[in-house]
Motif scaffolding. Sequence first.
Motif, short mmCIF file in Angstrom:
data_model
loop_
_atom_site.label_atom_id
_atom_site.label_comp_id
_atom_site.label_asym_id
_atom_site.label_seq_id
_atom_site.Cartn_x
_atom_site.Cartn_y
_atom_site.Cartn_z
N VAL A 202 1.00 -1.25 -0.01
CA VAL A 202 0.22 -0.04 0.05
C VAL A 202 0.85 1.10 -0.14
CG1 VAL A 202 -1.61 1.40 1.58
CG2 VAL A 202 -1.86 -0.94 1.21
N ALA A 203 2.05 1.06 0.95
CA ALA A 203 2.86 2.53 0.89
C ALA A 203 3.47 2.76 -0.33
CB ALA A 203 3.79 2.24 1.85
N ASP A 204 3.68 1.44 -1.29
CA ASP A 204 4.45 1.85 -2.59
C ASP A 204 3.55 2.33 -3.55
OD1 ASP A 204 6.77 0.65 -1.44
OD2 ASP A 204 6.40 -1.44 -2.39
N GLU A 205 2.38 1.82 -3.49
CA GLU A 205 1.47 2.31 -4.34
C GLU A 205 0.91 3.90 -3.99
OE1 GLU A 205 -0.15 0.88 -7.14
OE2 GLU A 205 0.45 -1.19 -6.62
N LEU A 206 0.94 4.21 -2.74
CA LEU A 206 0.68 5.61 -2.55
C LEU A 206 1.65 6.59 -2.76
CD1 LEU A 206 -0.94 5.17 0.98
CD2 LEU A 206 -2.02 5.65 -1.04
N SER A 207 3.03 5.96 -2.75
CA SER A 207 4.05 6.66 -3.16
C SER A 207 4.22 6.88 -4.78
CB SER A 207 5.66 6.05 -2.80
OG SER A 207 5.51 5.75 -1.48
N LYS A 208 3.84 5.98 -5.34
CA LYS A 208 3.67 6.10 -6.77
C LYS A 208 2.65 7.24 -7.35
CE LYS A 208 4.81 1.16 -7.87
NZ LYS A 208 4.29 0.10 -8.16
N ALA A 209 1.42 7.26 -6.47
CA ALA A 209 0.48 7.70 -6.94
C ALA A 209 0.74 9.30 -6.67
CB ALA A 209 -0.79 7.44 -6.22
N THR A 210 1.23 9.75 -5.44
CA THR A 210 1.63 10.85 -4.95
C THR A 210 2.83 11.49 -5.43
OG1 THR A 210 2.74 9.99 -2.75
CG2 THR A 210 0.18 10.46 -2.72
N GLY A 211 3.80 10.53 -5.70
CA GLY A 211 5.13 11.21 -5.96
C GLY A 211 5.96 11.49 -5.03
N ARG A 212 5.58 11.31 -3.81
CA ARG A 212 6.36 11.45 -2.49
C ARG A 212 6.59 10.01 -2.01
NH1 ARG A 212 3.56 12.83 1.68
NH2 ARG A 212 1.45 12.89 0.71
N THR A 213 7.59 9.96 -1.09
CA THR A 213 7.90 8.86 -0.30
C THR A 213 7.01 8.56 0.98
OG1 THR A 213 10.07 8.80 -0.91
CG2 THR A 213 9.59 7.38 0.87
N ILE A 214 6.17 7.31 0.84
CA ILE A 214 5.28 6.97 1.94
C ILE A 214 5.85 5.52 2.47
CG2 ILE A 214 2.91 6.47 2.69
CD1 ILE A 214 3.02 9.25 1.29
N ASP A 266 -9.36 -1.73 -8.56
CA ASP A 266 -8.16 -1.95 -8.11
C ASP A 266 -7.52 -0.77 -7.22
OD1 ASP A 266 -5.71 -3.93 -7.97
OD2 ASP A 266 -4.79 -1.81 -8.55
N PHE A 267 -6.73 -1.05 -6.16
CA PHE A 267 -6.17 -0.12 -5.14
C PHE A 267 -5.27 0.83 -5.94
CE2 PHE A 267 -3.34 1.87 -2.44
CZ PHE A 267 -4.31 2.30 -1.15
N ALA A 268 -4.52 0.56 -7.05
CA ALA A 268 -3.80 1.55 -7.82
C ALA A 268 -4.68 2.51 -8.55
CB ALA A 268 -2.91 0.80 -8.94
N GLU A 269 -5.77 2.00 -9.15
CA GLU A 269 -6.70 3.03 -9.72
C GLU A 269 -7.28 4.06 -8.67
OE1 GLU A 269 -10.99 3.19 -12.17
OE2 GLU A 269 -10.22 1.25 -11.66
N PHE A 270 -7.77 3.62 -7.45
CA PHE A 270 -8.04 4.39 -6.44
C PHE A 270 -7.24 5.39 -6.18
CE2 PHE A 270 -7.11 4.55 -2.18
CZ PHE A 270 -7.97 5.72 -1.63
N ALA A 271 -5.74 5.10 -6.05
CA ALA A 271 -4.65 5.95 -5.36
C ALA A 271 -4.58 6.92 -6.36
CB ALA A 271 -3.36 5.05 -5.16
N ARG A 272 -4.45 6.53 -7.87
CA ARG A 272 -4.20 7.79 -8.76
C ARG A 272 -5.33 8.64 -8.78
NH1 ARG A 272 -2.95 3.01 -11.80
NH2 ARG A 272 -5.15 3.02 -12.96
N ASP A 273 -6.83 8.23 -8.62
CA ASP A 273 -7.85 9.36 -8.63
C ASP A 273 -7.73 9.91 -7.44
OD1 ASP A 273 -8.67 8.23 -10.81
OD2 ASP A 273 -10.26 6.83 -10.24
N ALA A 274 -7.33 9.43 -6.09
CA ALA A 274 -7.31 10.27 -4.96
C ALA A 274 -6.17 11.32 -4.98
CB ALA A 274 -7.08 9.38 -3.89
N ALA A 275 -5.03 10.79 -5.61
CA ALA A 275 -4.10 11.73 -5.76
C ALA A 275 -4.20 12.80 -6.85
CB ALA A 275 -2.87 11.00 -6.35
N ALA A 276 -5.02 12.84 -7.74
CA ALA A 276 -5.67 13.70 -8.64
C ALA A 276 -6.50 14.53 -8.01
CB ALA A 276 -6.16 13.14 -9.89
N SER A 277 -7.37 14.15 -7.00
CA SER A 277 -8.28 15.04 -6.41
C SER A 277 -7.64 16.01 -5.68
CB SER A 277 -9.44 14.18 -5.54
OG SER A 277 -8.65 13.69 -4.38
N GLY A 278 -6.24 15.74 -5.19
CA GLY A 278 -5.69 16.83 -4.33
C GLY A 278 -5.83 16.52 -2.75
#
Length: 282
Positions: A202-214, A266-278
């Motif tokens: 999950v941390a890896d997916e969030l890192s990819k989506a946000t561009g930050r290290t989680i 999928d979680f990755a799709e959720f993470a991309r959309d959430a990141a795009a929402s700000g």
Amino acid sequence: MTETTQNAQTDQTETKTTLVIGGTGKTGRRVAERLAARGLPVRIGSRNADVPFVWEDPATWEGALESVGAVYVTYYPDLAFPGAAEAVGEFSKAAVAKGARRLVLLSGRGEEGARISEDKLKESGADWTVVRASWFNQNFSESFFLEPVLAGELALPTGDSVEAFVDADDIADVAVAALTDPQHIGKTYELSGPRLLSYGDVADELSKATGRTITYIPVTKDAYRAVLAENGLPVEFADLFGMVLDGRNAHLVHGVEEALGRKPRDFAEFARDAAASGVWNV
């Protein structure tokens, strides 16, 4: 049940109001929005609603149930907590007596205490559907994991366990189908996402989506209890991690496909959309 009877039940349900308990929460808000988008009358069941609904105050139930034909039943803080089954049972009987026969319960996957609440609801004589889910994707964007994501550290008592995170939009789609289509009466749907993820994943997916290290940091349950207490949340939430650690939900289930005929999100799709929402912007 004949097709004529099914159609009659659908017409009757859709001309009455649907009470969405927890209608401002993660799944309840989505259920209410979907019903309203269909032009169906909706009443939000919450402490601060125009017609208030309070689980701890049965005197509020009758007003909330006025002219209601169906109810989406969610219980806070959790169905596994003491007193939940009794409250759900009493409410279900009151709902049926008031004319709300269609009850859809959001239950907990793998929670023995939640099964007792399911049984109490069924005993009311309702036309019931049970939707079982575990950890939501949206816990990381709308709930108690949001602040840790913003801070860049997920410090949780989950070890190396894995979970089939499910999306709140999938839960809402299944719930709305159950509330509006009699073919789902008497069925139990267990929901999961399409793959198992560790909290490190999950941390890896969030890192990819946000561009930050989680970063994921395993901690003890006692340490997490202290964090919950500091943030004014029920410390009993820490006990729910026991269901993750013992592996009871460490397998995929297929309720989304069974109810909707499509794959879960999928979680990755959720993470991309959430990141795009700000929502995770620092």
